[in-house]
Write a protein that holds these residues in place. Structure first.
Motif, PDB file in Angstrom:
ATOM      1  N   PRO A 114       8.913   3.472   8.208  1.00 49.29           N
ATOM      2  CA  PRO A 114       8.618   2.259   9.876  1.00 49.29           C
ATOM      3  C   PRO A 114       8.406   0.734   8.687  1.00 49.29           C
ATOM      4  N   LEU A 115       7.876   0.214   9.269  1.00 49.19           N
ATOM      5  CA  LEU A 115       7.473  -1.390   9.528  1.00 49.19           C
ATOM      6  C   LEU A 115       6.181  -0.794   8.428  1.00 49.19           C
ATOM      7  N   SER A 116       4.926  -0.423   8.817  1.00 47.78           N
ATOM      8  CA  SER A 116       4.572  -0.065   7.607  1.00 47.78           C
ATOM      9  C   SER A 116       4.077   0.373   6.301  1.00 47.78           C
ATOM     10  N   SER A 117       5.660   0.821   6.023  1.00 47.45           N
ATOM     11  CA  SER A 117       6.226   1.060   4.895  1.00 47.45           C
ATOM     12  C   SER A 117       6.559  -0.147   3.843  1.00 47.45           C
ATOM     13  N   SER A 118       6.199  -1.654   4.450  1.00 51.08           N
ATOM     14  CA  SER A 118       6.605  -2.325   3.679  1.00 51.08           C
ATOM     15  C   SER A 118       5.738  -3.594   2.512  1.00 51.08           C
ATOM     16  N   LEU A 119       4.451  -2.389   2.565  1.00 48.02           N
ATOM     17  CA  LEU A 119       3.515  -3.360   1.980  1.00 48.02           C
ATOM     18  C   LEU A 119       3.361  -2.193   0.607  1.00 48.02           C
ATOM     19  N   LEU A 120       3.339  -0.777   1.252  1.00 44.87           N
ATOM     20  CA  LEU A 120       3.851  -0.149  -0.024  1.00 44.87           C
ATOM     21  C   LEU A 120       3.645  -0.504  -1.640  1.00 44.87           C
ATOM     22  N   THR A 121       4.392  -1.444  -1.539  1.00 43.36           N
ATOM     23  CA  THR A 121       5.318  -1.692  -3.057  1.00 43.36           C
ATOM     24  C   THR A 121       3.850  -2.624  -3.538  1.00 43.36           C
ATOM     25  N   GLY A 122       3.531  -3.914  -2.262  1.00 44.17           N
ATOM     26  CA  GLY A 122       2.425  -4.509  -2.952  1.00 44.17           C
ATOM     27  C   GLY A 122       0.997  -3.811  -3.013  1.00 44.17           C
ATOM     28  N   TYR A 123       1.067  -3.093  -2.723  1.00 43.93           N
ATOM     29  CA  TYR A 123      -0.415  -2.547  -2.302  1.00 43.93           C
ATOM     30  C   TYR A 123       0.060  -1.789  -3.502  1.00 43.93           C
ATOM     31  N   ALA A 124       0.630  -0.524  -4.254  1.00 43.58           N
ATOM     32  CA  ALA A 124       0.776  -0.423  -5.760  1.00 43.58           C
ATOM     33  C   ALA A 124       0.620  -1.544  -6.643  1.00 43.58           C
ATOM     34  N   ALA A 125       1.489  -2.457  -6.603  1.00 39.68           N
ATOM     35  CA  ALA A 125       1.255  -3.830  -7.439  1.00 39.68           C
ATOM     36  C   ALA A 125       0.080  -4.119  -7.216  1.00 39.68           C
ATOM     37  N   GLY A 126      -0.945  -3.975  -6.418  1.00 42.69           N
ATOM     38  CA  GLY A 126      -2.046  -4.805  -6.406  1.00 42.69           C
ATOM     39  C   GLY A 126      -2.694  -3.942  -7.438  1.00 42.69           C
ATOM     40  N   MET A 127      -2.840  -2.549  -7.397  1.00 44.10           N
ATOM     41  CA  MET A 127      -3.756  -1.154  -7.621  1.00 44.10           C
ATOM     42  C   MET A 127      -3.398  -1.723  -8.892  1.00 44.10           C
ATOM     43  N   LEU A 128      -2.295  -1.724 -10.151  1.00 41.90           N
ATOM     44  CA  LEU A 128      -2.035  -1.691 -10.518  1.00 41.90           C
ATOM     45  C   LEU A 128      -2.276  -2.877 -11.717  1.00 41.90           C
ATOM     46  N   GLN A 129      -2.017  -4.049 -10.996  1.00 42.13           N
ATOM     47  CA  GLN A 129      -2.671  -5.315 -12.390  1.00 42.13           C
ATOM     48  C   GLN A 129      -3.802  -5.236 -12.136  1.00 42.13           C
ATOM     49  N   SER A 130      -4.721  -4.994 -10.927  1.00 43.12           N
ATOM     50  CA  SER A 130      -6.237  -4.862 -10.618  1.00 43.12           C
ATOM     51  C   SER A 130      -6.184  -3.813 -12.414  1.00 43.12           C
ATOM     52  N   GLN A 131      -5.856  -3.196 -12.277  1.00 42.51           N
ATOM     53  CA  GLN A 131      -5.869  -1.930 -13.912  1.00 42.51           C
ATOM     54  C   GLN A 131      -5.499  -2.619 -15.473  1.00 42.51           C
ATOM     55  N   GLY A 132      -4.997  -4.386 -15.189  1.00 47.34           N
ATOM     56  CA  GLY A 132      -4.804  -4.620 -16.152  1.00 47.34           C
ATOM     57  C   GLY A 132      -3.083  -4.436 -16.969  1.00 47.34           C
ATOM     58  N   HIS A 133      -2.567  -3.887 -16.186  1.00 48.39           N
ATOM     59  CA  HIS A 133      -1.068  -3.244 -16.481  1.00 48.39           C
ATOM     60  C   HIS A 133       0.008  -5.059 -15.748  1.00 48.39           C
ATOM     61  N   GLN A 134       1.031  -5.164 -16.225  1.00 49.38           N
ATOM     62  CA  GLN A 134       2.070  -6.108 -16.592  1.00 49.38           C
ATOM     63  C   GLN A 134       2.891  -5.597 -15.238  1.00 49.38           C
ATOM     64  N   VAL A 135       2.840  -6.208 -13.994  1.00 53.82           N
ATOM     65  CA  VAL A 135       3.540  -5.519 -12.986  1.00 53.82           C
ATOM     66  C   VAL A 135       4.428  -7.683 -12.551  1.00 53.82           C
ATOM     67  N   GLU A 136       5.977  -6.350 -11.967  1.00 53.15           N
ATOM     68  CA  GLU A 136       6.927  -7.459 -11.920  1.00 53.15           C
ATOM     69  C   GLU A 136       7.626  -6.270 -10.082  1.00 53.15           C
ATOM     70  N   ILE A 137       7.644  -7.217  -9.231  1.00 55.13           N
ATOM     71  CA  ILE A 137       8.895  -6.546  -8.541  1.00 55.13           C
ATOM     72  C   ILE A 137       9.899  -7.431  -8.105  1.00 55.13           C
ATOM     73  N   THR A 138      11.177  -6.438  -8.446  1.00 55.66           N
ATOM     74  CA  THR A 138      12.242  -6.306  -7.505  1.00 55.66           C
ATOM     75  C   THR A 138      12.694  -6.240  -5.771  1.00 55.66           C
ATOM     76  N   GLU A 139      13.158  -7.529  -5.649  1.00 51.83           N
ATOM     77  CA  GLU A 139      13.273  -7.370  -4.156  1.00 51.83           C
ATOM     78  C   GLU A 139      14.952  -7.161  -3.947  1.00 51.83           C
TER      79      GLU A 139
END
Ligand code: SF4
Length: 500
Positions: A24-49
Motif C-alpha cells: 500500500p502507498l502508506s508503506s512508502s514512508l516506512l523506511t523514512g520513519y525507521a531512518a528518522g528514529m535511528l538517526q535520533s538515537q545517534g546511529h549513522q543511517v543511509e538509504i539506498t533507493e
C-alpha cells in the motif's frame, strides 16, 4: 552504528502490471520513519533507493561494500513471487561478509515472515508492523547497548526451523515519532508524501492495513500542529508546495475526525499548498470538503468498491451505494473529480452484481476517462495473507495457494459466467496497460489526436463489457476459442485506434 536501509529494485510482471496491492502507498514512508528514529538515537543511517533510482544489484552491492554497514534493513515488497534476485543478492552480501546482520521489514514480511526466514538464510530477522521502535531496539542490541533476547516485533529463526515472534504494542502518540527522512529520489516525485495518520476504523474484508499494525489497530492521527510543522520544515528546506497524504484513511472516525480535518484545513489554508488524500466515502461531508479544498485539496481517491449494497455488505465496507453516490456528488460540487477504488469482480459475484456495478459506474459518469475505465472494468479482488477474506476462504476450504507460497491466494469464481467476463476483461485491459505504459509513465510521447483516440478506446471498452455481459445474461456459454476471439479482436482494435 552504521545502518543501511534498502529500497530494493522491484520487478514488474506484465500480467500484473496494474494490480495495485503489492504494497500500500502508506508503506512508502516506512523506511523514512525507521531512518528518522535511528538517526535520533545517534546511529549513522543511509538509504539506498534501488527502486526509485533504478539501481542494479551490482551498484547496490558496491554501495554496501563501500559503507560496510553493521545492519542492513531491507524494505521488502511483494514481487508476485519473484524474490529470486533479491534473495540471491542478500545471500551474496552475507557470503562475502559485507554486512553481518540483515533484517527485512514491510507489509509482505510482516505477514510472511516464517516463509521468508525459511527461504532466505541470509535474512537474520524480520521486523513486523511499525518498524521504528523495533529497529531502535535491534540496533541497541547489535551495538551492545542492550541484550539481544526477546525484542517485541522481531521474528527470528533459531536455525532449526523454530521461529520466535512476540507482537509489539502500537505507537500510541504518533507526534512522538521523529519526522521521516526523505531521500532526493523521494523529492523528485511529483508530490511529497506525508503520513498524517495510521490504521483505519474500517474493517474491509480485503484490506490488510489494520492487520499490518496488529492487534488493537485502529485509526491513530497525528495532531494537525505536528503535521503543519513537518510541512513547514519541508517548505523551508525544499520550497515544495505539492503534498500527498498516504494515509489509508485521511479522516478519523465520526465528529472528532471531521473536527480534526477542519482544524488541519485551517492551518494549511495560510500555507498556500496543494495536496491529495485517500478516504472512505462516509467521511465525505460538504463542510469539511469545502474547507479542505480552500486549504489546497486537489485530488482524492475514495474507495467506492461496489455499486450494490449486498456486495458492500459482503466486503464489510460499512457504507451504502447511496452514500457512494452522495460522496461523488459532494466532491464534484467542490470541483474534485475523484479517483476511485472499485472491485468489479469478487469471488462470490453474480451476474446481477456485475450488472449493478456497471450501471452504477455508468449512471455516475465514472466510465468516461480511459485509465479509470480500464481499471474499474477489470479489477478483481486480490486475496492477501492477513486479510479477513484470506482467512474466510481458507476456513471454507476455497483458498488456492501456489506450491510453496503462502502469501497470495486465489479462488475460483463461484459463478462460471462471471469468470468468463473477468478473464476477457483482464486480458484486454492488461494488453492496454502494457500498450500505454510508456505513454502513461511519461516516457513516450502521446499519439496524434490522443484525446480522441482515448475516447474511442474508452467507448470500445465500455461497449465490449456491456455486449459480453448481455450475452452472458442471455445464457451464452463461451468456448475458449470464442473467448480468445473476443480478446484478439479487442487487441486489434486498440492497436488500430492508437495507430491511425
Ligand atoms: S476503508 Fe480503506 S483503509 Fe479502511 S479498512 Fe477499508 S479498505 Fe482498509
Amino acid at each position: 552504528m552504521k545502518i543501511l536501509l534498502l529500497e530494493h529494485p522491484r520487478v514488474f510482471i506484465p500480467e500484473r502490471c496494474n494490480d495495485i496491492a503489492n504494497t500500500p502507498l502508506s508503506s512508502s514512508l516506512l523506511t523514512g520513519y525507521a531512518a528518522g528514529m535511528l538517526q535520533s538515537q545517534g546511529h549513522q543511517v543511509e538509504i539506498t533507493e534501488g527502486y526509485l533510482d533504478n539501481l542494479s544489484y551490482a551498484v547496490i552491492k558496491q554501495q554496501v561494500s563501500d559503507l560496510k554497514p553493521d545492519l542492513l534493513g531491507v524494505h521488502m515488497v511483494y514481487h508476485w513471487r519473484t524474490d529470486v534476485d533479491l534473495f540471491s543478492f542478500l545471500e551474496e552480501i552475507k557470503r562475502e561478509k559485507l554486512c553481518p546482520y540483515i533484517a527485512a521489514y514491510g507489509f509482505y514480511p510482516t505477514f510472511n515472515f516464517a516463509e521468508i526466514l525459511r527461504e532466505c538464510s541470509a535474512i537474520d530477522a524480520v521486523i513486523t508492523g511499525e518498524p521504528e521502535a523495533t529497529f531502535s531496539e535491534l540496533a541497541d542490541a547489535l551495538s551492545g547497548r542492550a541484550g539481544r533476547s526477546n525484542i517485541p516485533g522481531l521474528a527470528r529463526s533459531d536455525g532449526t526451523g523454530n521461529i520466535s515472534h512476540t507482537p509489539r504494542e502500537l505507537v500510541e502518540d504518533l507526534d512522538s515519532l521523529p519526522f521521516p527522512v526523505r531521500t532526493e529520489a523521494m523529492y523528485r516525485l511529483p508530490e511529497v508524501n506525508l503520513q498524517g495518520s495510521r490504521g483505519c476504523y474500517g474493517q474491509c474484508t480485503f484490506c490488510y492495513i489494520n492487520p499490518f499494525y496488529g492487534h488493537g489497530s485502529r485509526w491513530r492521527g497525528r495532531s494537525p500542529e505536528n503535521i503543519a510543522a513537518e510541512i513547514d520544515m519541508i517548505m523551508a528546506e525544499r520550497g515544495v508546495k505539492d503534498f500527498y497524504f498516504t494515509d489509508p484513511n485521511f479522516f478519523g472516525p465520526g465528529r472528532q475526525g471531521q473536527s480534526r480535518a477542519l482544524h488541519l484545513a485551517s492551518l494549511l489554508r495560510e500555507r498556500n499548498i496543494r495536496f491529495g488524500i485517500e478516504a472512505r466515502v462516509d467521511d465525505i461531508h460538504d463542510e469539511t470538503i469545502a474547507a479542505l479544498v480552500e486549504a489546497g485539496l486537489r485530488h482524492i481517491l475514495i474507495g467506492l468498491e461496489s455499486g450494490k449494497d449486498d456486495s458492500l455488505k459482503r466486503l464489510n465496507k460499512m457504507t451504502t451505494v447511496a452514500r457512494n453516490e452522495q460522496a461523488v456528488k459532494i466532491l464534484r460540487k467542490h470541483g474534485i473529480e475523484p479517483n476511485i477504488g472499485f472491485i468489479m469482480f469478487e469471488p462470490c459475484s453474480s451476474l446481477e452484481d456485475i450488472r449493478a456495478n456497471f450501471e452504477f459506474l455508468r449512471r455516475n459518469d465514472l466510465l468516461n476517462n480511459l485509465p479509470v475505465t480500464a481499471n474499474v472494468l477489470y479489477h478483481h479482488q486480490i486475496i492477501l495473507k492477513g486479510t479477513p477474506a484470506f482467512k474466510m476462504l481458507q476456513g471454507e476450504g476455497r483458498l488456492e495457494l501456489p506450491p510453496g507460497a503462502t502469501y497470495e491466494g486465489s479462488t475460483t469464481f463461484v459463478n462460471p459466467r462471471v469468470a468468463v467476463l473477468a478473464d476477457i476483461m483482464r486480458q484486454i485491459t492488461n494488453f492496454l496497460f502494457r500498450r500505454m505504459s510508456g505513454i502513461w509513465s511519461g516516457k513516450e510521447q502521446e499519439p496524434r489526436d490522443a484525446e480522441l483516440k482515448y475516447e474511442q478506446i474508452n467507448e470500445m471498452l465500455v461497449d465490449l463489457f456491456e455486449a459480453n455481459l448481455r450475452a452472458l445474461e442471455n445464457g451464452k456459454l463461451f468456448t475458449d476459442e470464442e473467448k480468445h476471439l473476443v480478446v484478439q479482436e479487442a487487441k486489434k482494435n486498440i492497436d488500430h485506434m492508437l495507430e491511425v
